[in-house]
Motif scaffolding. Structure first.
Motif, PDB file in Angstrom:
ATOM      1  N   PRO A 143       1.130  -1.330   0.107  1.00  0.00           N
ATOM      2  CA  PRO A 143       0.403   0.011  -0.176  1.00  0.00           C
ATOM      3  C   PRO A 143       0.508   1.107  -0.101  1.00  0.00           C
ATOM      4  CG  PRO A 143      -0.643  -1.442   1.929  1.00  0.00           C
ATOM      5  CD  PRO A 143       0.710  -2.214   1.293  1.00  0.00           C
ATOM      6  N   GLN A 144       0.371   2.461  -0.758  1.00  0.00           N
ATOM      7  CA  GLN A 144       0.519   3.708  -0.572  1.00  0.00           C
ATOM      8  C   GLN A 144       0.113   4.645  -0.948  1.00  0.00           C
ATOM      9  OE1 GLN A 144       2.704   2.991  -4.452  1.00  0.00           O
ATOM     10  NE2 GLN A 144       2.240   5.277  -4.583  1.00  0.00           N
ATOM     11  N   LYS A 146      -2.777   7.084  -2.020  1.00  0.00           N
ATOM     12  CA  LYS A 146      -3.665   7.228  -3.216  1.00  0.00           C
ATOM     13  C   LYS A 146      -3.124   8.847  -3.973  1.00  0.00           C
ATOM     14  CE  LYS A 146      -8.465   5.627  -3.802  1.00  0.00           C
ATOM     15  NZ  LYS A 146      -9.750   5.510  -2.790  1.00  0.00           N
ATOM     16  N   SER A 207       2.159  -2.322  -9.274  1.00  0.00           N
ATOM     17  CA  SER A 207       2.016  -1.177  -7.485  1.00  0.00           C
ATOM     18  C   SER A 207       1.565   0.244  -7.643  1.00  0.00           C
ATOM     19  CB  SER A 207       3.326  -1.241  -6.869  1.00  0.00           C
ATOM     20  OG  SER A 207       2.078  -1.764  -5.524  1.00  0.00           O
ATOM     21  N   ASN A 211      -2.136   1.549  -6.319  1.00  0.00           N
ATOM     22  CA  ASN A 211      -2.812   2.515  -5.553  1.00  0.00           C
ATOM     23  C   ASN A 211      -3.576   3.456  -5.883  1.00  0.00           C
ATOM     24  OD1 ASN A 211      -1.625   1.675  -2.637  1.00  0.00           O
ATOM     25  ND2 ASN A 211       0.202   0.526  -3.998  1.00  0.00           N
ATOM     26  N   CYS A 235      -2.057  -4.316  -1.972  1.00  0.00           N
ATOM     27  CA  CYS A 235      -1.881  -3.218  -2.071  1.00  0.00           C
ATOM     28  C   CYS A 235      -3.248  -2.688  -1.738  1.00  0.00           C
ATOM     29  CB  CYS A 235      -1.824  -2.489  -3.403  1.00  0.00           C
ATOM     30  SG  CYS A 235      -0.532  -2.673  -4.544  1.00  0.00           S
ATOM     31  N   VAL A 237      -5.977  -3.068  -2.432  1.00  0.00           N
ATOM     32  CA  VAL A 237      -7.231  -2.014  -3.214  1.00  0.00           C
ATOM     33  C   VAL A 237      -8.384  -3.015  -3.798  1.00  0.00           C
ATOM     34  CG1 VAL A 237      -7.102  -2.178  -5.824  1.00  0.00           C
ATOM     35  CG2 VAL A 237      -4.777  -0.909  -4.415  1.00  0.00           C
ATOM     36  N   ARG A 279     -10.118   1.008   0.934  1.00  0.00           N
ATOM     37  CA  ARG A 279      -9.166  -0.093   0.474  1.00  0.00           C
ATOM     38  C   ARG A 279      -9.624  -1.707   2.051  1.00  0.00           C
ATOM     39  NH1 ARG A 279      -7.350   1.686  -3.252  1.00  0.00           N
ATOM     40  NH2 ARG A 279      -5.182   3.018  -3.111  1.00  0.00           N
TER      41      ARG A 279
END
Length: 306
Positions: A143-144, A146, A207, A211, A235, A237, A279
């Motif tokens: 994850p990062q 958005k 990735s 994200n 991620c 998502v 998420r």
């Protein structure tokens, strides 16, 4: 190791080579002449191309190898034509569930070991096999934020983005259906909804696209164990998908995500996610399919036949 593969550019195949090399497995990769890639301009190989591949395989099989790994069912006849080395066959999905499934099933009976991607594929094969899904690089897919991801890929922060990570020409992925259900869902959701078909970008960059998206849409007609679903999960998502391959099992405990049978259900799944973008808890449900675990299990299959 002598590897036979239809597409040397396949990302998951190259990840497989890398993790096996870390376990001391090395060798050569051979592919049939001609081109067969999932891109905008696809040139399908002919039976003649595969016949031309046979002498190459036979000539190379006399080298200092311990076994042949036929990756994808169409390479199995060439692997079995030589009689010196044990053969491991990996079936990826369309080679068992598609037009040439009959050939894969017939060849599987004569291989020393067979690997499939899901329990559904194992049931379709109806023969002894190992269920080993393609693994995911959990360090790469994570994850990062958005908004940062959207800035990086050039997507609007204000729109709602539905990711379709395939070329529109991939018939089995059913891009027309993706367009149809996104158009219908957009009428029930406030704000702008955009369908993003992303393909041909370096795998290291995917990735960021996951994200940047609010949801992954997979309206496929058939699958084995789709990497896109597992990468999206890693991620966090959400996923909205048809009931193909192992996705129902894979996202059974993932929320929000939806496994659907009809267009109406796909639309409803998208509306649920896009009406209140959030998420998922996918990452905690994907840790058992790391690349390292996949490499360990394939290596064990090799040891069992050598």
């Amino acid at each position: 190791m002598l590897n036979l593969v239809t597409n040397t550019d396949a990302r998951f195949y190259n990840e497989q080579l890398r993790v096996l090399a870390e376990r001391g497995v090395h060798g050569e990769t051979l592919a049939p002449p001609g081109t067969h890639r999932a891109r905008e301009s696809v040139t399908r190989r002919t039976p003649t191309d595969y016949l031309r591949f046979l002498p190459t395989v036979l000539r190379n099989s006399i080298g200092d190898y311990d076994l042949i790994h036929a990756n994808y069912g169409l390479t199995a006849p060439m692997a079995l034509a030589q009689l010196r080395l044990p053969v491991v066959l990996s079936l990826w999905g369309s080679d068992l569930l598609g037009e040439y499934g009959w050939l894969s099933k017939r060849c599987a009976r004569h291989c020393d070991a067979v690997i499939v991607m899901s329990d559904a594929m194992a049931a379709e094969l109806d023969a002894p096999c190992h269920v080993i899904p393609h693994g995911i690089n959990l360090s790469r897919f994570s994850p990062q934020p958005k908004d940062e991801a959207r800035d990086a890929v050039g997507w609007s922060r204000d729109a709602k983005h539905v990711l379709f990570p395939y070329p529109p020409t991939r018939e089995v992925k059913d891009f027309p259906r993706a367009e149809r259900v996104v158009t219908a869902a957009a009428k029930q959701v406030d704000g702008l909804v955009e369908l993003q078909s992303v393909y041909g970008v370096p795998h290291d960059e995917m990735s960021t696209y996951y994200n940047a998206a609010d949801v992954l849409l997979l309206p496929s007609k058939s699958e084995g164990s789709p990497n896109s679903v597992k990468e999206a999960m890693a991620c966090n998502v959400p996923v909205v998908t048809t009931d193909v391959g192992d996705v129902a099992e894979r996202i059974a405990d993932v929320s929000p995500s939806h496994v659907c049978q009809s267009d109406d259900e796909l639309v409803a799944g998208l509306v649920d996610v896009l009406s209140s973008p959030r998420r998922s808890n996918g990452r905690e449900n994907v840790r058992d399919i790391s690349l390292e675990r996949m490499g360990e299990r394939i290596h064990a299959v090799y040891e069992s036949v050598v």
